[in-house]
Design a protein around this motif. Sequence first.
Motif, mmCIF file in Angstrom:
data_model
loop_
_atom_site.group_PDB
_atom_site.id
_atom_site.type_symbol
_atom_site.label_atom_id
_atom_site.label_comp_id
_atom_site.label_asym_id
_atom_site.label_seq_id
_atom_site.Cartn_x
_atom_site.Cartn_y
_atom_site.Cartn_z
ATOM 1 N N LEU A 106 28.215 38.268 23.329
ATOM 2 C CA LEU A 106 29.029 38.287 24.544
ATOM 3 C C LEU A 106 29.858 39.558 24.562
ATOM 4 C CD1 LEU A 106 30.433 37.013 27.037
ATOM 5 C CD2 LEU A 106 31.948 35.828 25.434
ATOM 6 N N GLY A 107 29.554 40.459 25.479
ATOM 7 C CA GLY A 107 30.317 41.699 25.632
ATOM 8 C C GLY A 107 31.342 41.558 26.743
ATOM 9 N N THR A 108 32.413 42.310 26.649
ATOM 10 C CA THR A 108 33.455 42.282 27.679
ATOM 11 C C THR A 108 32.859 42.532 29.061
ATOM 12 O OG1 THR A 108 35.098 43.085 26.099
ATOM 13 C CG2 THR A 108 35.644 43.317 28.416
ATOM 14 N N HIS A 109 31.887 43.428 29.160
ATOM 15 C CA HIS A 109 31.282 43.770 30.457
ATOM 16 C C HIS A 109 30.513 42.604 31.087
ATOM 17 C CE1 HIS A 109 28.299 44.648 27.365
ATOM 18 N NE2 HIS A 109 27.390 44.351 28.275
ATOM 19 N N ASP A 110 30.241 41.544 30.308
ATOM 20 C CA ASP A 110 29.533 40.375 30.842
ATOM 21 C C ASP A 110 30.485 39.338 31.429
ATOM 22 O OD1 ASP A 110 26.895 41.250 30.094
ATOM 23 O OD2 ASP A 110 27.472 40.822 28.019
ATOM 24 N N LEU A 111 31.786 39.577 31.306
ATOM 25 C CA LEU A 111 32.794 38.649 31.822
ATOM 26 C C LEU A 111 33.135 38.970 33.270
ATOM 27 C CD1 LEU A 111 35.249 38.747 28.779
ATOM 28 C CD2 LEU A 111 33.672 36.896 29.365
ATOM 29 N N PRO A 112 33.603 37.968 34.041
ATOM 30 C CA PRO A 112 34.088 38.264 35.391
ATOM 31 C C PRO A 112 35.306 39.196 35.312
ATOM 32 C CG PRO A 112 34.196 35.894 34.917
ATOM 33 C CD PRO A 112 33.701 36.573 33.693
ATOM 34 N N ALA A 113 35.554 39.940 36.358
ATOM 35 C CA ALA A 113 36.611 40.960 36.371
ATOM 36 C C ALA A 113 37.965 40.431 35.896
ATOM 37 C CB ALA A 113 36.733 41.566 37.764
ATOM 38 N N GLU A 114 38.370 39.237 36.348
ATOM 39 C CA GLU A 114 39.685 38.737 35.962
ATOM 40 C C GLU A 114 39.763 38.442 34.460
ATOM 41 O OE1 GLU A 114 37.581 34.963 37.524
ATOM 42 O OE2 GLU A 114 37.736 37.043 38.171
ATOM 43 N N LEU A 115 38.661 37.993 33.864
ATOM 44 C CA LEU A 115 38.659 37.755 32.417
ATOM 45 C C LEU A 115 38.598 39.065 31.645
ATOM 46 C CD1 LEU A 115 36.448 34.585 31.844
ATOM 47 C CD2 LEU A 115 38.890 34.856 31.416
ATOM 48 N N GLN A 116 37.894 40.057 32.162
ATOM 49 C CA GLN A 116 37.846 41.359 31.505
ATOM 50 C C GLN A 116 39.254 41.905 31.342
ATOM 51 O OE1 GLN A 116 35.261 44.214 33.403
ATOM 52 N NE2 GLN A 116 33.509 42.825 33.371
ATOM 53 N N GLN A 117 40.058 41.769 32.381
ATOM 54 C CA GLN A 117 41.419 42.295 32.332
ATOM 55 C C GLN A 117 42.333 41.413 31.484
ATOM 56 O OE1 GLN A 117 43.018 43.610 36.114
ATOM 57 N NE2 GLN A 117 40.953 43.868 36.905
ATOM 58 N N ALA A 118 42.153 40.107 31.535
ATOM 59 C CA ALA A 118 43.031 39.190 30.808
ATOM 60 C C ALA A 118 42.833 39.243 29.301
ATOM 61 C CB ALA A 118 42.830 37.766 31.312
ATOM 62 N N VAL A 119 41.601 39.365 28.838
ATOM 63 C CA VAL A 119 41.358 39.310 27.388
ATOM 64 C C VAL A 119 41.849 40.548 26.653
ATOM 65 C CG1 VAL A 119 39.420 37.692 27.565
ATOM 66 C CG2 VAL A 119 38.963 40.159 27.477
ATOM 67 N N VAL A 120 42.066 41.644 27.352
ATOM 68 C CA VAL A 120 42.570 42.848 26.684
ATOM 69 C C VAL A 120 44.087 42.844 26.523
ATOM 70 C CG1 VAL A 120 40.600 44.263 27.384
ATOM 71 C CG2 VAL A 120 42.665 44.243 28.793
ATOM 72 N N HIS A 121 44.755 41.807 27.017
ATOM 73 C CA HIS A 121 46.202 41.680 26.888
ATOM 74 C C HIS A 121 46.493 40.513 25.945
ATOM 75 C CE1 HIS A 121 46.822 44.624 29.978
ATOM 76 N NE2 HIS A 121 45.980 43.975 30.754
ATOM 77 N N PRO A 122 46.676 40.794 24.654
ATOM 78 C CA PRO A 122 46.900 39.725 23.675
ATOM 79 C C PRO A 122 48.009 38.776 24.113
ATOM 80 C CG PRO A 122 46.683 41.838 22.571
ATOM 81 C CD PRO A 122 46.750 42.114 24.050
ATOM 82 N N GLY A 123 47.736 37.482 23.965
ATOM 83 C CA GLY A 123 48.714 36.461 24.316
ATOM 84 C C GLY A 123 48.621 35.969 25.742
ATOM 85 N N LEU A 124 47.956 36.704 26.623
ATOM 86 C CA LEU A 124 47.835 36.250 28.005
ATOM 87 C C LEU A 124 46.776 35.159 28.118
ATOM 88 C CD1 LEU A 124 48.737 36.567 30.958
ATOM 89 C CD2 LEU A 124 46.877 38.203 31.248
ATOM 90 N N PHE A 125 45.651 35.364 27.439
ATOM 91 C CA PHE A 125 44.578 34.385 27.506
ATOM 92 C C PHE A 125 43.674 34.541 26.292
ATOM 93 C CE2 PHE A 125 40.369 32.915 28.726
ATOM 94 C CZ PHE A 125 40.669 31.645 29.191
ATOM 95 N N GLU A 126 43.370 33.437 25.648
ATOM 96 C CA GLU A 126 42.482 33.447 24.492
ATOM 97 C C GLU A 126 41.135 32.858 24.889
ATOM 98 O OE1 GLU A 126 43.282 34.997 21.718
ATOM 99 O OE2 GLU A 126 45.281 35.389 22.514
ATOM 100 N N LEU A 127 40.078 33.598 24.685
ATOM 101 C CA LEU A 127 38.735 33.177 25.075
ATOM 102 C C LEU A 127 38.059 32.329 23.995
ATOM 103 C CD1 LEU A 127 36.698 33.407 27.373
ATOM 104 C CD2 LEU A 127 35.909 35.551 26.375
ATOM 105 N N GLY A 128 38.399 32.561 22.724
ATOM 106 C CA GLY A 128 37.794 31.818 21.624
ATOM 107 C C GLY A 128 38.008 30.317 21.777
ATOM 108 N N GLY A 129 36.942 29.542 21.565
ATOM 109 C CA GLY A 129 37.022 28.093 21.659
ATOM 110 C C GLY A 129 36.835 27.528 23.053
ATOM 111 N N ARG A 130 36.684 28.393 24.050
ATOM 112 C CA ARG A 130 36.557 27.922 25.430
ATOM 113 C C ARG A 130 35.098 27.719 25.818
ATOM 114 N NH1 ARG A 130 40.990 28.215 28.735
ATOM 115 N NH2 ARG A 130 39.678 26.831 29.942
ATOM 116 N N THR A 131 34.872 26.752 26.699
ATOM 117 C CA THR A 131 33.539 26.461 27.215
ATOM 118 C C THR A 131 33.225 27.415 28.366
ATOM 119 O OG1 THR A 131 33.737 24.140 26.599
ATOM 120 C CG2 THR A 131 32.081 24.681 28.259
#
Length: 175
Positions: free
Chosen positions: A31-56
């Motif tokens: 799973l590469g960052t470029h495969d995520l929707p735009a809002e997730l691409q931006q959110a995952v690069v800001h530690p503490g805003l959103f954690e992707l690990g463990g999510r369905t």
Amino acid sequence: MVYYVGVVNSFDTSKGYGFISSAQIQGDVFLGTHDLPAELQQAVVHPGLFELGGRTVQFGVGSRDGKTHATDVALAPAEGLPTVGTVVSYNDQKGYGFIGVSGLEGGDVFFSKRDIPPHMHAFDGRSFAGKIASFIITPQENGKPQAKNIRFCDSGGTQAASSPKAGLGALRDGQ
């Protein structure tokens, strides 16, 4: 395209990739960052805003250099867990707006002025449009989704929390 459901085993924001496991596919799926929707691409690069690990997630599968990788990834929003979206609109006079969420059937998520951080109440509503927000989806009395515990990621990469109990990590003073 065939879509699968899986769980993000890990996602390293500093490297920009992670892996998904799915009972429907043998082995982990890249799973590469470029495969995520735009809002997730931006959110995952800001530690503490959103954690992707463990999510369905729901995703398609492609192949690069003979290796399986995820395509068209969409987060499966779940009640009580943070999700991410982009503010579509906010009306200052009426005191409410809507957040668009990829992967959520039924349209946008409602939010009201009382759900945004108090220090942001004086902002012009137009400044909210396009902002990335992390929030918890809760059902309203009419069954429609509403955003609570909203945190915004501004263009400078800082965050603002509506509640210190938002469950998304500690914030530095002054943000």
